[in-house]
Design a protein around this motif. Sequence first.
Motif, PDB file in Angstrom:
ATOM      1  N   LYS A   1      44.302  26.749  49.495  1.00 20.96           N
ATOM      2  CA  LYS A   1      43.847  27.449  51.037  1.00 20.96           C
ATOM      3  C   LYS A   1      44.326  28.913  50.997  1.00 20.96           C
ATOM      4  O   LYS A   1      43.429  29.771  51.477  1.00 20.96           O
ATOM      5  CB  LYS A   1      43.968  26.401  51.936  1.00 20.96           C
ATOM      6  CG  LYS A   1      43.048  25.231  51.896  1.00 20.96           C
ATOM      7  CD  LYS A   1      43.160  24.229  53.291  1.00 20.96           C
ATOM      8  CE  LYS A   1      42.352  23.132  53.046  1.00 20.96           C
ATOM      9  NZ  LYS A   1      42.439  22.138  54.262  1.00 20.96           N
ATOM     10  N   GLU A   2      45.571  29.088  50.919  1.00 26.32           N
ATOM     11  CA  GLU A   2      46.158  30.146  51.443  1.00 26.32           C
ATOM     12  C   GLU A   2      45.654  31.240  50.600  1.00 26.32           C
ATOM     13  O   GLU A   2      45.368  32.400  51.107  1.00 26.32           O
ATOM     14  CB  GLU A   2      47.592  30.129  51.206  1.00 26.32           C
ATOM     15  CG  GLU A   2      48.440  31.452  51.609  1.00 26.32           C
ATOM     16  CD  GLU A   2      49.815  31.202  51.463  1.00 26.32           C
ATOM     17  OE1 GLU A   2      50.606  32.582  51.542  1.00 26.32           O
ATOM     18  OE2 GLU A   2      50.230  30.244  50.974  1.00 26.32           O
ATOM     19  N   GLY A   3      45.392  31.055  49.355  1.00 26.54           N
ATOM     20  CA  GLY A   3      45.297  31.876  48.305  1.00 26.54           C
ATOM     21  C   GLY A   3      43.475  32.487  48.671  1.00 26.54           C
ATOM     22  O   GLY A   3      43.191  33.740  48.598  1.00 26.54           O
ATOM     23  N   ILE A   4      42.789  31.401  49.139  1.00 23.99           N
ATOM     24  CA  ILE A   4      41.339  31.772  49.338  1.00 23.99           C
ATOM     25  C   ILE A   4      41.331  32.548  50.491  1.00 23.99           C
ATOM     26  O   ILE A   4      40.427  33.466  50.793  1.00 23.99           O
ATOM     27  CB  ILE A   4      40.468  30.440  49.572  1.00 23.99           C
ATOM     28  CG1 ILE A   4      40.483  29.664  47.999  1.00 23.99           C
ATOM     29  CG2 ILE A   4      39.085  30.446  50.149  1.00 23.99           C
ATOM     30  CD1 ILE A   4      39.987  28.332  48.141  1.00 23.99           C
ATOM     31  N   ALA A   5      42.107  32.186  51.589  1.00 24.94           N
ATOM     32  CA  ALA A   5      41.874  32.910  52.808  1.00 24.94           C
ATOM     33  C   ALA A   5      42.392  34.363  52.555  1.00 24.94           C
ATOM     34  O   ALA A   5      41.820  35.306  53.313  1.00 24.94           O
ATOM     35  CB  ALA A   5      43.093  32.256  53.801  1.00 24.94           C
ATOM     36  N   LEU A   6      43.586  34.660  51.644  1.00 21.66           N
ATOM     37  CA  LEU A   6      43.918  36.057  51.522  1.00 21.66           C
ATOM     38  C   LEU A   6      42.970  36.791  50.773  1.00 21.66           C
ATOM     39  O   LEU A   6      42.415  37.842  51.036  1.00 21.66           O
ATOM     40  CB  LEU A   6      45.143  35.900  50.734  1.00 21.66           C
ATOM     41  CG  LEU A   6      46.353  35.509  51.649  1.00 21.66           C
ATOM     42  CD1 LEU A   6      47.782  35.280  50.655  1.00 21.66           C
ATOM     43  CD2 LEU A   6      46.545  36.365  52.683  1.00 21.66           C
TER      44      LEU A   6
ATOM     45  N   SER B   1      39.663  36.297  50.804  1.00 13.59           N
ATOM     46  CA  SER B   1      38.519  36.662  51.914  1.00 13.59           C
ATOM     47  C   SER B   1      38.685  37.696  52.655  1.00 13.59           C
ATOM     48  O   SER B   1      37.969  38.577  52.961  1.00 13.59           O
ATOM     49  CB  SER B   1      38.433  35.182  52.562  1.00 13.59           C
ATOM     50  OG  SER B   1      37.284  35.344  53.588  1.00 13.59           O
ATOM     51  N   ALA B   2      40.181  37.632  53.080  1.00 16.25           N
ATOM     52  CA  ALA B   2      40.539  38.767  53.854  1.00 16.25           C
ATOM     53  C   ALA B   2      40.520  40.106  53.146  1.00 16.25           C
ATOM     54  O   ALA B   2      40.046  41.027  53.751  1.00 16.25           O
ATOM     55  CB  ALA B   2      41.751  38.512  54.660  1.00 16.25           C
ATOM     56  N   ASP B   3      40.813  40.151  51.941  1.00 14.39           N
ATOM     57  CA  ASP B   3      40.587  41.259  51.246  1.00 14.39           C
ATOM     58  C   ASP B   3      39.369  41.615  51.136  1.00 14.39           C
ATOM     59  O   ASP B   3      39.150  42.947  50.970  1.00 14.39           O
ATOM     60  CB  ASP B   3      41.289  41.296  49.670  1.00 14.39           C
ATOM     61  CG  ASP B   3      42.671  41.262  49.648  1.00 14.39           C
ATOM     62  OD1 ASP B   3      43.216  41.726  50.858  1.00 14.39           O
ATOM     63  OD2 ASP B   3      43.462  41.213  48.623  1.00 14.39           O
ATOM     64  N   ASP B   4      38.333  40.810  50.991  1.00 14.97           N
ATOM     65  CA  ASP B   4      36.897  41.241  50.598  1.00 14.97           C
ATOM     66  C   ASP B   4      36.433  41.893  51.920  1.00 14.97           C
ATOM     67  O   ASP B   4      35.615  42.669  51.645  1.00 14.97           O
ATOM     68  CB  ASP B   4      36.016  39.813  50.450  1.00 14.97           C
ATOM     69  CG  ASP B   4      34.862  40.075  49.917  1.00 14.97           C
ATOM     70  OD1 ASP B   4      34.667  40.851  48.982  1.00 14.97           O
ATOM     71  OD2 ASP B   4      33.770  39.625  50.484  1.00 14.97           O
ATOM     72  N   LYS B   5      36.833  41.422  53.039  1.00 15.02           N
ATOM     73  CA  LYS B   5      36.472  42.213  54.124  1.00 15.02           C
ATOM     74  C   LYS B   5      36.539  43.475  54.378  1.00 15.02           C
ATOM     75  O   LYS B   5      36.187  44.488  55.162  1.00 15.02           O
ATOM     76  CB  LYS B   5      36.836  41.497  55.593  1.00 15.02           C
ATOM     77  CG  LYS B   5      36.543  40.009  55.583  1.00 15.02           C
ATOM     78  CD  LYS B   5      37.030  39.320  56.846  1.00 15.02           C
ATOM     79  CE  LYS B   5      36.336  37.998  57.130  1.00 15.02           C
ATOM     80  NZ  LYS B   5      37.177  37.191  58.120  1.00 15.02           N
ATOM     81  N   ALA B   6      37.668  44.042  53.521  1.00 13.83           N
ATOM     82  CA  ALA B   6      38.043  45.350  53.429  1.00 13.83           C
ATOM     83  C   ALA B   6      38.008  46.045  52.294  1.00 13.83           C
ATOM     84  O   ALA B   6      38.779  46.975  51.723  1.00 13.83           O
ATOM     85  CB  ALA B   6      39.618  45.494  53.818  1.00 13.83           C
TER      86      ALA B   6
END
Length: 211
Positions: free
Chosen positions: A20-25, A27-32
Amino acid sequence: MREVAAETGGKPYMSQNEIKEGIALASADDKASYQLGYYPENKKWDGKYRHIKVKVAQGETQIRYRKGYFAVDPAQTKGQNYEQNVAEALQVNAPATQISFMAQAKPGDPGKVRVIFLVDAHTLTAEDATGSKKLNVALYASVYASNGKSLATRSLKVDRTFDASTYQQLLDKGMMVPIDIDVPEGGKELRLAVLDNKTGFIGTVRGPLGQ
């Protein structure tokens, strides 16, 4: 994984039991993220690997991006030897990224290994065929010695027409294809490739046998 991530602009998350942590990070990268494109000034489509370098004005900003590409002109593919292109791509110490795929190698019968490809169908060319979609893809699994010599190669061709529902499943979940290959004595490395026979686009990956 680190090598593939570095060459394609990704980031590996190693030795984590919780994904989950890798997916969350990610996803956050994708927003930027930003999508950049350009036309190369070098119009010599010689199939060689070309490096890409991206710079930003903010010196401390960390950026990740694809490090290069193979200079293949898809508009001029007539008469090209795609299998030769695959052989050359497998010799390059960097992954070809025109086609995206993952793979898992599992020990099979003694002296054999089963490679399971999972190809991202979004990166394949699909021809319209009366409401269906046709794919023409070749997959390659090769065993190499520690000195870089090819010891064994198996290939499999998927030349099929899929109805709309099945094709959508391929887009959603990927195209899974297994290949069984003998592992000769001295085999140390596994090199894999996926070829789109319509465009000549190639994806490759490599890794040590037994891992």
